[in-house]
Design an enzyme around this catalytic site. Sequence first.
Site, PDB file in Angstrom:
ATOM      1  N   PHE A  79      -1.142   0.182 -10.813  1.00 23.20           N
ATOM      2  CA  PHE A  79      -1.627  -1.089 -10.281  1.00 23.20           C
ATOM      3  C   PHE A  79      -2.872  -1.613 -10.966  1.00 23.20           C
ATOM      4  O   PHE A  79      -3.347  -2.697 -10.631  1.00 23.20           O
ATOM      5  CB  PHE A  79      -1.853  -1.019  -8.759  1.00 23.20           C
ATOM      6  N   ARG A  86     -16.773   0.872  -3.722  1.00 27.87           N
ATOM      7  CA  ARG A  86     -16.119   0.137  -2.642  1.00 27.87           C
ATOM      8  C   ARG A  86     -16.665  -1.285  -2.556  1.00 27.87           C
ATOM      9  O   ARG A  86     -17.882  -1.486  -2.512  1.00 27.87           O
ATOM     10  CB  ARG A  86     -16.349   0.867  -1.314  1.00 27.87           C
ATOM     11  N   LYS A 135      -7.821  -3.383   1.948  1.00 31.27           N
ATOM     12  CA  LYS A 135      -6.627  -2.771   2.540  1.00 31.27           C
ATOM     13  C   LYS A 135      -6.359  -3.414   3.898  1.00 31.27           C
ATOM     14  O   LYS A 135      -7.281  -3.717   4.647  1.00 31.27           O
ATOM     15  CB  LYS A 135      -6.794  -1.261   2.675  1.00 31.27           C
ATOM     16  N   LYS A 179       0.872  -1.177   0.000  1.00 29.44           N
ATOM     17  CA  LYS A 179       0.000   0.000   0.000  1.00 29.44           C
ATOM     18  C   LYS A 179       0.905   1.222   0.000  1.00 29.44           C
ATOM     19  O   LYS A 179       1.563   1.523   0.988  1.00 29.44           O
ATOM     20  CB  LYS A 179      -0.924   0.023   1.215  1.00 29.44           C
TER      21      LYS A 179
END
Length: 282
Positions: A120, A190, A196, A48
């Site tokens: 990414f 989302r 995460k 991250k």
Amino acid sequence: MPPLFWLRRLGSFLTLCLLAAAAWADALTLANSYRPGLDVQAYWVSEKYDGIRGHWDGQRLMSRQGLPIDAPAWFTQGWPAQALDGELWAGRGQFAAVQATVALGAKDEGGWRALRYMVFDLPQHPGGFAQRQQALQRVVKAMGQPWVQAAAQWQVDSHAALQQQLNDVSAAGAEGLMLRRADSPYRPGRSDDLIKLKLFEDAEAVVVAHLPGKGKYQGLTGALLVEIPNGQRFKIGSGLRDADRAQPPAIGSTITYRFNGTHASGLPRFARYWRVRDGGNN
């Protein structure tokens, strides 16, 4: 024409801008937080990055909020017509440098020379994430620019292995890990397609007041009074450096704070100031 006419026109324009920015943000894939029981073998894992989210729409580099990022012409010269999703990054622990460079825009030539664009994902590719990664490697290689890099991706076979990797990268200064479901399409919004994982939780709040300090902080800001989206308010004093107390985040600005779980009331436990909200992030 009367001033009221122009005020109304300006209000309509600003409203359209806000709606456009909201629609842009909704078009990006956003992360849920990791929870026990997740099938980690179904995901690819990456670091991250502690930078600012940058979305290339084929013509412009945009922030997560849908605002143009004023990068120098050379930085995006020759980039493909297809969309790219990534992070502007200067290395671990260098978020402030990235934030300053993006805020200054193209005139901060030296700052941009220190940035990398860590790609990414390919939002317009129709395949699952594993397929998109293969295509992404080819796209980045064809670009041939050392400041554009494909984010490293790998797989793990257990929660224990994932947790050990989290501990290792966190000890080395990384913000945490991201997990992307291998068979998922690029889906806006989302969801569990993107997860995460960090050693701590963080959230955002709006600064509503600067509370005066006492003792050694006399004459400085002792704490920030902040408000979270559900309307609750609380104080954050921990985590503020002397420089933050001397020049605290502006009233009305959004900050990010770290915490360890929540009380029964819904308020965060051990809330501590981290930074003014970035322009991106997952």
